[in-house]
Design an enzyme around this catalytic site. Structure first.
Site, PDB file in Angstrom:
ATOM      1  N   SER A  23      27.974  56.951 -83.109  1.00  0.00           N
ATOM      2  CA  SER A  23      29.080  57.442 -82.280  1.00  0.00           C
ATOM      3  C   SER A  23      29.535  58.787 -82.825  1.00  0.00           C
ATOM      4  O   SER A  23      30.686  59.158 -82.721  1.00  0.00           O
ATOM      5  CB  SER A  23      30.242  56.446 -82.288  1.00  0.00           C
ATOM      6  N   LYS A 104      32.200  58.371 -90.390  1.00  0.00           N
ATOM      7  CA  LYS A 104      33.193  58.993 -89.504  1.00  0.00           C
ATOM      8  C   LYS A 104      33.654  60.297 -90.134  1.00  0.00           C
ATOM      9  O   LYS A 104      33.382  60.590 -91.293  1.00  0.00           O
ATOM     10  CB  LYS A 104      34.409  58.068 -89.300  1.00  0.00           C
TER      11      LYS A 104
END
Length: 329
Positions: A23, A104
């Site tokens: 992602s 992330k």
């Protein structure tokens, strides 16, 4: 959500990870192999013999290894690193198990006040300059459908364009900041607007949502203060709701709220709490597809493995990508 299959190369200073799904497009892609610098923030020391490479082979052969392998014999400790976590760093960290980790981008460090307003990240009242590969949903009007599609193929933009109206001039797509700027620069579009989320029932699982914060969404979130070691907060109902799980599971302190809205630890009334650890707020670059701190909350410092140094090599789209060999992140 980003899941990593851990390649069995575990040394104190670095690790190598293969990304099966991501992602973080367009920063990292599935089948990228990344190098993680564990010295950047300081390596975590092993908490049992089972976490020491090669040494653990002896212990794993013992009869009671299955029961003992999950036990921690030594307290958590991190050696001093070359630097501290900075806003914008791409970080690999543990989450639910030691062999499944996430990657992330750090959006806010310990002590920061973070707010997301209409999809823009604001920290300490300053707009956070997003990386060029941050992806969001955009709606825009194209000037010529024929000219648009004749040109778009040459830009190598890997996304789908959806029509919003029957005339074919209004489109919607998930694009990075860099991609939307390319389209603007070629004079292909106008009337660009970022699409932001509205209240969705499924987003009840957003971290901190509820009470006064019931209207929070992925694109309008906060403000929240990221806890810092030594930071004191006053215990209000909202602060208790936001931080109680973090304090219980990461600081091993159980705060009980009574019916008269007073707060107690081990039967003793308290009106404030001082955090023991540093925490961070993490966001995925693909903002609409990322399970990040908006869902799982603040990241404790001891769960950080290291900073992503580069992509060693990539087999994105089942083809070796020469342009991603030793590519920086």
């Amino acid at each position: 959500m980003i899941l990593f299959i851990v390649i069995n190369v575990r040394i104190l200073i670095a690790d190598i990870y293969l990304i099966p799904s991501s992602s973080m497009e367009n920063t990292l892609y599935p089948k990228d192999v990344i190098l993680v610098n564990k010295l950047k923030y300081g390596p975590n020391l092993p908490r049992s013999p089972y976490e020491i490479p090669w040494v653990n082979l002896y212990y794993l052969l013992q009869d009671n290894s299955k029961e003992a392998v999950t036990k921690k014999r030594w307290p958590a400790k991190r050696l001093a690193g070359a630097s501290h976590v900075k806003q914008g760093d791409v970080i690999v960290f543990k989450n639910f198990s030691k062999d499944v980790v996430f990657v992330k981008r750090c959006a806010a460090i310990a002590g920061d006040t973070l707010k997301i307003k209409n999809g823009e990240v604001i920290t300490n009242n300053n707009l956070y300059d997003a990386a060029e590969h941050i992806r969001n949903n955009y709606a825009f009007k194209i000037k010529s459908p024929k000219g648009f599609y004749n040109t778009i193929d040459s830009l190598n933009i890997d996304t789908h364009f959806y029509s919003l109206k029957s005339d074919g001039y209004w489109k919607e797509a998930e694009l990075s900041y860099l991609e939307i700027e390319k389209l603007k620069g070629l004079n292909l579009i106008d009337s660009v607007q970022k699409k932001t989320d509205v209240y969705i029932l499924d987003e009840k699982k957003l971290y901190g949502r509820g009470g006064e914060n019931q209207a929070w969404t992925l694109d309008n979130y906060g403000p929240v203060v990221v806890p810092r070691a030594g930071m004191e907060i006053q215990l209000t109902n909202e602060a208790f709701r936001l931080y109680r799980g973090l304090i219980k599971h990461n600081e091993n302190v159980f705060i009980k709220r009574k019916k008269n809205n007073t707060f107690h630890v081990n039967g003793k009334r308290i009106t404030s709490y001082t955090f023991k650890k540093n925490y961070y707020f993490m966001l995925g670059d693909n903002r609409k597809q990322s399970r990040d701190s908006r869902y799982f909350g603040f990241l404790p410092e001891e769960k950080i493995i290291g900073k992503v140094s580069c992509v060693l090599f990539s087999n994105k789209d089942d083809k070796f990508q020469w342009n991603r060999l030793f590519k920086g992140v």
